[in-house]
Motif scaffolding. Structure first.
Motif, PDB file in Angstrom:
ATOM      1  N   VAL A  65       0.855  -1.187   0.000  1.00 37.29           N
ATOM      2  CA  VAL A  65       0.000   0.000   0.000  1.00 37.29           C
ATOM      3  C   VAL A  65       0.893   1.240   0.000  1.00 37.29           C
ATOM      4  CG1 VAL A  65      -1.822   1.266   1.189  1.00 37.29           C
ATOM      5  CG2 VAL A  65      -1.795  -1.247   1.255  1.00 37.29           C
ATOM      6  N   ALA A  66       0.826   2.003  -1.084  1.00 35.01           N
ATOM      7  CA  ALA A  66       1.638   3.211  -1.234  1.00 35.01           C
ATOM      8  C   ALA A  66       0.717   4.376  -1.582  1.00 35.01           C
ATOM      9  CB  ALA A  66       2.701   3.022  -2.308  1.00 35.01           C
ATOM     10  N   THR A  67      -0.136   4.745  -0.629  1.00 34.66           N
ATOM     11  CA  THR A  67      -1.134   5.792  -0.826  1.00 34.66           C
ATOM     12  C   THR A  67      -0.989   6.851   0.264  1.00 34.66           C
ATOM     13  OG1 THR A  67      -2.825   4.826   0.602  1.00 34.66           O
ATOM     14  CG2 THR A  67      -2.714   4.012  -1.670  1.00 34.66           C
ATOM     15  N   PRO A  68      -1.650   8.010   0.119  1.00 35.40           N
ATOM     16  CA  PRO A  68      -1.649   8.998   1.190  1.00 35.40           C
ATOM     17  C   PRO A  68      -2.252   8.421   2.470  1.00 35.40           C
ATOM     18  CG  PRO A  68      -2.398   9.988  -0.854  1.00 35.40           C
ATOM     19  CD  PRO A  68      -2.321   8.506  -1.101  1.00 35.40           C
ATOM     20  N   LEU A 152      -1.619  20.252   2.794  1.00 33.36           N
ATOM     21  CA  LEU A 152      -2.232  20.483   4.104  1.00 33.36           C
ATOM     22  C   LEU A 152      -1.657  19.548   5.164  1.00 33.36           C
ATOM     23  CD1 LEU A 152      -5.975  20.742   3.004  1.00 33.36           C
ATOM     24  CD2 LEU A 152      -4.313  22.594   3.247  1.00 33.36           C
ATOM     25  N   HIS A 153      -1.430  20.089   6.350  1.00 28.19           N
ATOM     26  CA  HIS A 153      -0.954  19.267   7.461  1.00 28.19           C
ATOM     27  C   HIS A 153      -1.981  18.188   7.806  1.00 28.19           C
ATOM     28  CE1 HIS A 153       0.437  18.108  11.474  1.00 28.19           C
ATOM     29  NE2 HIS A 153       1.597  18.679  11.165  1.00 28.19           N
ATOM     30  N   ALA A 154      -3.259  18.491   7.648  1.00 27.75           N
ATOM     31  CA  ALA A 154      -4.311  17.532   7.995  1.00 27.75           C
ATOM     32  C   ALA A 154      -4.315  16.303   7.094  1.00 27.75           C
ATOM     33  CB  ALA A 154      -5.681  18.213   7.938  1.00 27.75           C
ATOM     34  N   TRP A 193       5.268  27.302   1.408  1.00 31.29           N
ATOM     35  CA  TRP A 193       4.748  26.618   0.233  1.00 31.29           C
ATOM     36  C   TRP A 193       3.594  25.699   0.582  1.00 31.29           C
ATOM     37  CZ3 TRP A 193      10.192  25.069  -1.955  1.00 31.29           C
ATOM     38  CH2 TRP A 193      10.791  26.220  -2.481  1.00 31.29           C
ATOM     39  N   ALA A 194       3.435  25.393   1.846  1.00 31.52           N
ATOM     40  CA  ALA A 194       2.362  24.516   2.319  1.00 31.52           C
ATOM     41  C   ALA A 194       2.231  24.728   3.810  1.00 31.52           C
ATOM     42  CB  ALA A 194       2.686  23.053   2.003  1.00 31.52           C
ATOM     43  N   GLU A 195       1.303  24.013   4.423  1.00 31.46           N
ATOM     44  CA  GLU A 195       1.158  24.130   5.873  1.00 31.46           C
ATOM     45  C   GLU A 195       2.288  23.440   6.629  1.00 31.46           C
ATOM     46  OE1 GLU A 195      -3.718  24.457   6.108  1.00 31.46           O
ATOM     47  OE2 GLU A 195      -2.685  22.722   6.979  1.00 31.46           O
ATOM     48  N   SER A 196       3.008  22.562   5.941  1.00 30.01           N
ATOM     49  CA  SER A 196       4.133  21.893   6.572  1.00 30.01           C
ATOM     50  C   SER A 196       5.262  22.886   6.844  1.00 30.01           C
ATOM     51  CB  SER A 196       4.644  20.747   5.697  1.00 30.01           C
ATOM     52  OG  SER A 196       5.710  20.072   6.315  1.00 30.01           O
TER      53      SER A 196
END
Length: 311
Positions: A65-68, A152-154, A193-196
């Motif tokens: 499994v290689a998904t978000p 997004l961090h979420a 560039w992102a929430e990270s």
């Protein structure tokens, strides 16, 4: 007899798994499942949109499994319920509460190929007494990396979930399992560039007096490295080195490549029952502590104001 493998997810990481699976003896990649693949599956390998349909159609022995994170745990548990041995990419989920034990979790293992680096299996098997562990990550992620679910961090988490987790998970497997007594963390966001974050530093102290520190940055032009330094009770210091720990305790010039480490990981997956025989195989249940420490760091972190804008 070859083990039949289903790959769920055909993005950047899934494509690496696809190529490594094709080059690993004893395994047959029978299908890839992804509703919107970023990378086309290898020639001759069927592509299905739904992983549930692929599980039903192919009945694989192994599922990768290689998904978000928002998809990974559901897919992994469904595959395990169907009887497959499952290898799932980190971080699996962002919420440690999601890892409350389920009956099928014994068939699920987490993909940390650097844990197969030279000397690491023996280290995990012996578990020497350690009083302090330091995780250092230095790399460079460009704007293109932060797109889609990684914005997004979420949905993606931060540097500790996405990059430093290899070293954190290894350090926490080696440290005694004691409750957290304190945690201080600083988050630096410069490029926006992102929430990270671009950098996070954290110190976590446990009830037995052991300490875990992390300094992880993804905005550096320095030479890339991801290392873990272990301070043993007897004063000895062990340094696990590499761009991503791959040199282990050995010579960095003789470090195995990503393909070799992935192949070692695949071959170490148990073929029967649910008990891993290889010390570097990382059971899903052991991921919970890593996520708890990461979650604690982010919940207690303060944002450090810095001058700077996106380049």
């Amino acid at each position: 007899m070859r083990r039949r493998v289903l790959l769920i997810g055909s993005g950047e990481v899934g494509a690496k798994h696809a190529q490594a699976l094709l080059r690993t003896g004893g395994l047959e990649l029978v299908a890839v499942a992804d509703p919107a693949p970023a990378v086309a599956p290898p020639a001759g390998v069927p592509l299905l949109k739904r992983w549930a349909d692929a599980l039903h159609r192919f009945g694989p022995d192994v599922v990768v499994v290689a998904t978000p994170p928002g998809i990974a745990l559901d897919a992994a548990r469904a595959a395990a319920r169907d009887g497959a041995t499952v290898l799932v990419e980190k971080p699996v989920t962002l919420d440690p509460a999601d890892l409350d034990p389920a009956a099928e979790d014994g068939r699920i293992f987490v993909a940390f190929q650097p844990h197969f680096a030279p000397g690491i299996p023996e280290l995990l098997d012996q578990r020497p007494p350690i009083r302090r562990a330091e995780v250092t990550l230095v790399c460079r992620r460009d704007r293109a990396y932060y797109r889609g679910w990684r914005t997004l961090h979420a949905t993606a988490g931060g540097v500790l979930h996405q990059q430093a987790i290899h070293g954190l998970a290894l350090a926490l497997r080696l440290l005694p399992c004691a409750p957290i007594t304190s945690c201080t963390a600083d988050v630096h966001r410069v490029r926006q560039w992102a929430e990270s974050e671009d950098r996070i530093t954290a110190t976590t102290t446990f009830a037995d007096g052991t300490v875990l520190t992390v300094d992880a940055r993804v905005d550096s032009h320095e030479e890339r490295r991801h290392e873990v330094t272990l301070h043993l009770d007897d004063g000895q210091r062990l340094r696990i080195r590499g761009r991503n720990l791959e040199a282990g305790l050995g010579d960095p010039l003789a470090a195995p490549g990503d393909l070799q480490l992935r192949q070692a990981l695949y071959r170490a997956l148990p073929t029967g029952g649910t008990s891993p025989a290889h010390p570097s195989v990382f059971p899903l249940s052991e991921l919970c502590r890593t996520l708890e420490v990461i979650d604690h760091a982010y919940r207690t972190a303060r944002t450090v104001p810095e001058a700077g804008t996106a380049a």
